[in-house]
Design a protein around this motif. Structure first.
Motif, PDB file in Angstrom:
ATOM      1  N   THR A 104       0.811  -1.214   0.000  1.00  0.00           N
ATOM      2  CA  THR A 104       0.000   0.000   0.000  1.00  0.00           C
ATOM      3  C   THR A 104       0.846   1.267   0.000  1.00  0.00           C
ATOM      4  N   LEU A 105       1.801   1.348   0.906  1.00  0.00           N
ATOM      5  CA  LEU A 105       2.646   2.550   0.967  1.00  0.00           C
ATOM      6  C   LEU A 105       3.507   2.679  -0.279  1.00  0.00           C
ATOM      7  N   GLY A 106       3.903   1.561  -0.883  1.00  0.00           N
ATOM      8  CA  GLY A 106       4.656   1.631  -2.133  1.00  0.00           C
ATOM      9  C   GLY A 106       3.834   2.247  -3.244  1.00  0.00           C
ATOM     10  N   SER A 161       2.401   7.008  -6.576  1.00  0.00           N
ATOM     11  CA  SER A 161       1.377   8.008  -6.860  1.00  0.00           C
ATOM     12  C   SER A 161       1.865   9.411  -6.524  1.00  0.00           C
ATOM     13  N   LEU A 162       2.558   9.551  -5.416  1.00  0.00           N
ATOM     14  CA  LEU A 162       3.098  10.855  -5.028  1.00  0.00           C
ATOM     15  C   LEU A 162       4.098  11.356  -6.057  1.00  0.00           C
ATOM     16  N   PHE A 175      -5.635   6.592  -9.372  1.00  0.00           N
ATOM     17  CA  PHE A 175      -5.170   5.222  -9.589  1.00  0.00           C
ATOM     18  C   PHE A 175      -4.591   4.628  -8.310  1.00  0.00           C
ATOM     19  N   ALA A 176      -4.033   5.475  -7.428  1.00  0.00           N
ATOM     20  CA  ALA A 176      -3.556   4.961  -6.140  1.00  0.00           C
ATOM     21  C   ALA A 176      -4.706   4.402  -5.316  1.00  0.00           C
ATOM     22  N   MET A 177      -5.839   5.119  -5.303  1.00  0.00           N
ATOM     23  CA  MET A 177      -6.989   4.640  -4.548  1.00  0.00           C
ATOM     24  C   MET A 177      -7.536   3.333  -5.126  1.00  0.00           C
ATOM     25  N   TYR A 202      -0.345  11.913   2.765  1.00  0.00           N
ATOM     26  CA  TYR A 202      -0.630  12.093   1.343  1.00  0.00           C
ATOM     27  C   TYR A 202      -1.773  11.173   0.911  1.00  0.00           C
ATOM     28  N   GLY A 203      -1.840   9.964   1.476  1.00  0.00           N
ATOM     29  CA  GLY A 203      -2.927   9.056   1.152  1.00  0.00           C
ATOM     30  C   GLY A 203      -4.289   9.632   1.508  1.00  0.00           C
ATOM     31  N   GLU A 204      -4.377  10.295   2.650  1.00  0.00           N
ATOM     32  CA  GLU A 204      -5.637  10.943   3.024  1.00  0.00           C
ATOM     33  C   GLU A 204      -5.968  12.071   2.052  1.00  0.00           C
TER      34      GLU A 204
END
Length: 417
Positions: free
Chosen positions: A86-88, A93-94, A348-350, A150-152
């Motif tokens: 997930t973090l990868g 995405s970042l 796309f990350a989500m 960043y995910g939030e």
């Protein structure tokens, strides 16, 4: 007067009038050649976005085994787990977001083909690939807490992307309706539009019947039955309002929209966890059979195409629709194009992590889980609400104008002796 007339005749003979049109035509040809560069460049950006999608999938599913060196990085945590799964995906995405947001900042005010920012958007690929590489490497050194933050933020960005995509789809439906059913005089066009609207409604009702038979087999599947039934109600409401005498929009636009919300409902039900008894679809079991791989690759291509089509559709988001396009104007809004791709990076990350920042998705799975299901269902309801508002709002505005005009007419009539 005679002398002045002779002078005018002499000027007519001296000035080569054909030179002016030839120079303008030559300049127009040069502008047309220059316009082809940004049109080709958008496909290059699309390929870059596709590569970042594939890289995010690789990092999620295989990087821990192929790139064990990352476990020695401090920011990747114990065993390098914070740079995989997930973090990868969020780190990739970042990096993609940083690249396209930088492009947005450097091209957002571009108006003419002769500007330096147009050359930057359409060329300098060596420098841009270097910036892309730096953008993808920098997130590897970002602390895990910042990546989670960043995910939030990406959740919000992905929601904005879905909204932009929805507006683009509705604008396309309205254009399609006007194109095929322009007026009553073109009988052939109207007949073809009526035929196409019938096909869309048949496809919608067939989709409803298919979902009932495959995903609502038992009374225990109450949630699926609710999703499908509510979609059917929305379909009927859109059809009835479209045919209302005050709206009179025909069946084509509502038929296309009906097919779209049926697709969203079907996609939402398919996103339910595979171990649910009401979902026969085999999803994300990690075996990687050919059907799962094909569906996964089609999903990635769909993400890229959705981002690309929304990015080049800047006209749907212009407040002034009657702007005249000149020969030296850029063919599309570069800033909006790159902003859409930066939001698409969040989207796309989500999908890769199924909108869940805590649990890692299975191999060869995409957009699976209850969070993904509810995101699509809410998107479907929101799409139907916006479409219904586009049907009703002109009637409401017209009634307000008529209510305002009636008192004015009464005052004018009373003022007449």
């Amino acid at each position: 007067m005679i002398a002045s007339a002779e002078a005018v005749e002499a000027m007519v003979e001296v000035i080569p009038w054909e030179v002016v049109p030839e120079s303008l035509e030559r300049k127009r040809i040069d502008y047309l050649a220059e316009r082809k560069k940004p049109l080709r460049a958008r496909y290059a950006y699309g390929v870059i976005f596709l590569i970042t999608n594939l890289w995010a999938w690789f990092v999620r599913d295989y990087a821990q085994r192929v790139l064990p060196e990352l476990q020695y990085m401090k920011s990747c945590g114990t065993g390098g787990n914070d740079c995989f799964h997930t973090l990868g995906v969020l780190r990739v995405s970042l990096g993609s977001f940083i690249f396209f947001f930088l492009m947005f900042l450097t091209t957002s005010k571009t108006r003419k083909l002769c500007e330096a920012r147009n050359a930057w958007h359409s060329g300098w690929w060596g420098l841009k690939f270097f910036i892309l590489l730096i953008s993808m490497v920098v997130p590897l050194f970002v602390p895990s807490d910042s990546v989670q933050l960043y995910g939030e933020f990406a959740r919000v960005g992905a929601g904005i992307f879905l909204l932009l995509q929805l507006i683009s789809v509705i604008q396309f439906i309205n254009w399609w309706n006007k194109y095929w059913m322009p007026d009553e005089q073109k009988k052939q066009s109207c007949s073809l539009g009526l035929f196409m609207s019938t096909l869309f409604y048949i496809a919608s009702m067939s989709g409803i019947a298919f979902m009932y038979s495959s995903h609502a087999m038992k009374s225990s599947c109450a949630l699926n039955i609710f999703f499908i039934t509510w979609t059917t109600i929305l379909l009927i409401v859109m059809m009835v309002i479209s045919l209302h005498s005050k709206v009179n929009r025909g069946l084509l636009s509502s038929g296309i929209m009906a097919s779209y919300i049926v697709f969203l409902c079907w996609s939402a039900i398919r996103s339910e966890p595979a171990n649910e008894e009401c979902n026969r679809q085999k999803q994300g079991n990690g075996n990687g059979d050919w059907s799962t791989m094909l569906g996964f690759l089609i999903a990635i291509c769909s993400i890229v195409m959705a981002t690309f089509s929304t990015g080049i559709d800047s006209q749907s988001f212009q407040f002034q629709k009657d702007e005249v396009q000149e020969d030296d104007d850029i063919p599309y809004k570069y800033g909006f194009f790159h902003l859409t791709f930066s939001l698409g990076a969040m989207y796309f990350a989500m999908l890769f992590i199924s909108w869940n920042l805590n649990n890692s998705a299975k191999k060869w799975s995409i957009d699976v889980g209850w969070t993904s299901t509810w995101v699509k269902i809410v998107n479907e309801w929101f799409a139907a609400s916006i479409f219904l508002w586009t049907l009703i709002s002109p009637v409401l505005r017209q009634s307000k104008v008529m209510d305002h005009e009636e008192p004015v007419q009464e005052i004018d009539n009373s003022a007449v002796p």
